[in-house]
Design a protein around this motif. Structure first.
Motif, PDB file in Angstrom:
ATOM      1  N   PRO A  48      10.213   7.974   4.549  1.00 39.47           N
ATOM      2  CA  PRO A  48      11.176   6.860   4.539  1.00 39.47           C
ATOM      3  C   PRO A  48      10.584   5.543   5.006  1.00 39.47           C
ATOM      4  N   ALA A  49       9.425   5.585   5.675  1.00 35.65           N
ATOM      5  CA  ALA A  49       8.778   4.367   6.152  1.00 35.65           C
ATOM      6  C   ALA A  49       7.699   3.875   5.192  1.00 35.65           C
ATOM      7  N   ALA A  50       7.622   4.452   3.983  1.00 32.22           N
ATOM      8  CA  ALA A  50       6.608   4.024   3.016  1.00 32.22           C
ATOM      9  C   ALA A  50       6.827   2.564   2.640  1.00 32.22           C
ATOM     10  N   PHE A  51       5.749   1.899   2.270  1.00 27.61           N
ATOM     11  CA  PHE A  51       5.861   0.476   1.931  1.00 27.61           C
ATOM     12  C   PHE A  51       4.803   0.109   0.911  1.00 27.61           C
ATOM     13  N   LYS A  52       5.016  -1.003   0.240  1.00 26.97           N
ATOM     14  CA  LYS A  52       4.055  -1.508  -0.742  1.00 26.97           C
ATOM     15  C   LYS A  52       2.943  -2.250  -0.007  1.00 26.97           C
ATOM     16  N   VAL A  53       1.712  -1.900  -0.301  1.00 27.96           N
ATOM     17  CA  VAL A  53       0.568  -2.486   0.390  1.00 27.96           C
ATOM     18  C   VAL A  53       0.116  -3.771  -0.300  1.00 27.96           C
ATOM     19  N   LEU A  54       0.025  -3.732  -1.625  1.00 25.98           N
ATOM     20  CA  LEU A  54      -0.514  -4.861  -2.382  1.00 25.98           C
ATOM     21  C   LEU A  54       0.599  -5.846  -2.686  1.00 25.98           C
ATOM     22  N   CYS A  55       0.736  -6.868  -1.833  1.00 25.77           N
ATOM     23  CA  CYS A  55       1.870  -7.782  -1.933  1.00 25.77           C
ATOM     24  C   CYS A  55       1.534  -9.079  -1.200  1.00 25.77           C
TER      25      CYS A  55
END
Length: 430
Positions: A48-55
């Motif tokens: 649930p804490a996953a996130f987009k890195v390339l941003c």
């Protein structure tokens, strides 16, 4: 799981299945559920804490009304998000937008790392009545009935199953599996710049605001974020890529050191890897089909140098909700509502994408851009006008309106003969 009937007597598991629980998907799930829809929010990752890195980690001011509607503004401020005022370097000097005397403050959005923002928004979606957040659900296909999308097939550790819905929303990014399964036409614009970014702690910037460098054709920007972390990105001409890759860390540092008024990276601590955007084309897709809609990067992926993707992700979620919520509640025909969303999406974003695709050819400024950028470096009212465009509060037609070009011409005429700062060589020419 409850089911309900739709026209024809078929049962559906949900009103809407949203594929992708990042910014666009989580926002759409919240907004649709608040209007009475039953929403399945699918996310292929199990954390649930996953996130987009390339941003770019930037929310432009056009997204502020969506953040406000979602109730996120106080949470962003509490999390340390940085209001994203900015200054831009050009060959004519710095463009520094400032509020007019006795005028309103400049509008702003926020810089905030996706490692903070994504879990914050996703958890809010999970707590919204009417939203079922389904982690670890990888979409493997679409359910089709009578020429329209009627649901999705998804695989989980427990196996594959179907989720049926009146509307399927693809919010699964630029490489959208939903768009691929639907056979959605895609228009691709090549990006003649490559990019690398890294996060630094303890990197001071004047006034603590964002900086961008227009070096024609090379680009760079530094965005301060929450927790004292600055995102530093370089975007050189692709012709330089082979040499740049030979010594990635050395090339990155040398590029930054060569910037005018360069941020002092040698005194800062790099707290991430150097992450690459080696081939990042601009993509435009038809945003709707019967029973299906695309939002965020799944519908339109623009050039990362402008930092607009997050704002458009949130806006497109709001546009879709406003268009289809009445039909989902029984007050209209869904496919007609989807066409209304497609028209809004095209009207609001196609001009921006056209300009971005043109500039992605890694060319120097054209005559109109030279006119406006040089005037903005010399006049605060033109700088404020550029600020409104950079924050995507106005579109290209208004940004380059006859009145705006006339004002820029008048500014430059007043400065004719004034000394112009020498043009520093871009890092490509040093």
């Amino acid at each position: 799981m409850s089911t309900s009937e739709r026209a024809g007597g078929d049962t559906v598991d949900y009103d809407v299945v949203v594929c992708g629980a990042s910014l666009a998907g989580s926002a759409a799930a919240i907004l649709l559920a608040r209007r009475g829809a039953r929403v399945a929010l699918l996310e292929r990752r199990s954390d649930p804490a996953a996130f987009k890195v390339l941003c770019t980690h930037s929310l432009t001011a056009n997204a502020y009304p969506v953040l406000d509607e979602l109730g996120l503004v106080p949470a962003l401020e509490e999390a340390g998000a940085v209001r994203n005022h900015a200054r831009w370097y050009t060959r004519w000097g710095w463009i520094e937008p400032r509020a007019a005397p006795q005028g309103p403050a400049l509008p702003y959005g926020y810089n905030i790392r996706r490692s903070t923002l994504d879990p914050l928004l996703r958890s809010r979606a999970a707590r919204t009545p009417g939203v079922d957040l389904l982690l670890g659900h990888q979409v493997t296909g679409l359910v089709r009935e009578a020429g329209r999308t009627a649901g999705v097939r998804a695989t989980t550790p427990a196996g594959e199953h179907e989720l049926r819905a009146r509307l399927v929303v693809g919010a699964d990014g630029k490489d959208s599996a939903v768009a691929r399964f639907a056979g959605t036409p895609t228009r691709r614009y090549e990006n003649e710049r490559f990019g690398y970014l890294a996060h630094f702690r303890g990197l001071p910037l004047p006034d603590g605001i964002s900086h961008a460098w227009f070096l024609e054709p090379d680009m760079a920007y530094a965005f301060p974020n929450d927790d004292g972390v600055t995102v530093l990105t370089v975007l050189p001409d692709k012709k330089r890529l082979p040499a740049f890759r030979e010594d990635l860390e050395g090339s990155f540092a040398a590029f930054v050191r060569a910037l005018p008024d360069a941020p002092p990276i040698d005194a800062a601590k790099r707290v991430s890897k150097i992450i690459g955007l080696v081939d990042y084309p601009l993509l435009s897709r038809r945003p709707t089909a019967p029973g299906l809609a695309l939002i965020g990067d799944a519908a339109l992926t623009s050039d990362p140098l402008w930092g607009v993707g997050c704002g458009w992700a949130l806006e497109s979620a709001q546009w879709l909700t406003e268009a289809v919520a009445p039909a989902l509640a029984g007050g209209g025909e869904l496919d007609r509502s989807l066409l209304a969303y497609a028209r809004t999406h095209r009207r609001r974003l196609s001009g921006h994408q056209f300009m971005a695709a043109d500039f992605a050819r890694a060319r120097p400024f054209n005559p109109v851009q030279r006119l406006v950028f040089s005037a903005a470096a010399r006049d605060t009212s033109v700088a404020r006008h550029m600020h409104r465009f950079s924050q995507r509060l106005i579109g290209p037609a208004r940004f380059l309106s006859p009145a705006a070009l006339a004002r820029a011409s008048a500014v430059n005429l007043r400065h004719r003969g004034a000394s112009v700062p020498p043009v520093p060589l871009s890092p490509a020419g040093r």
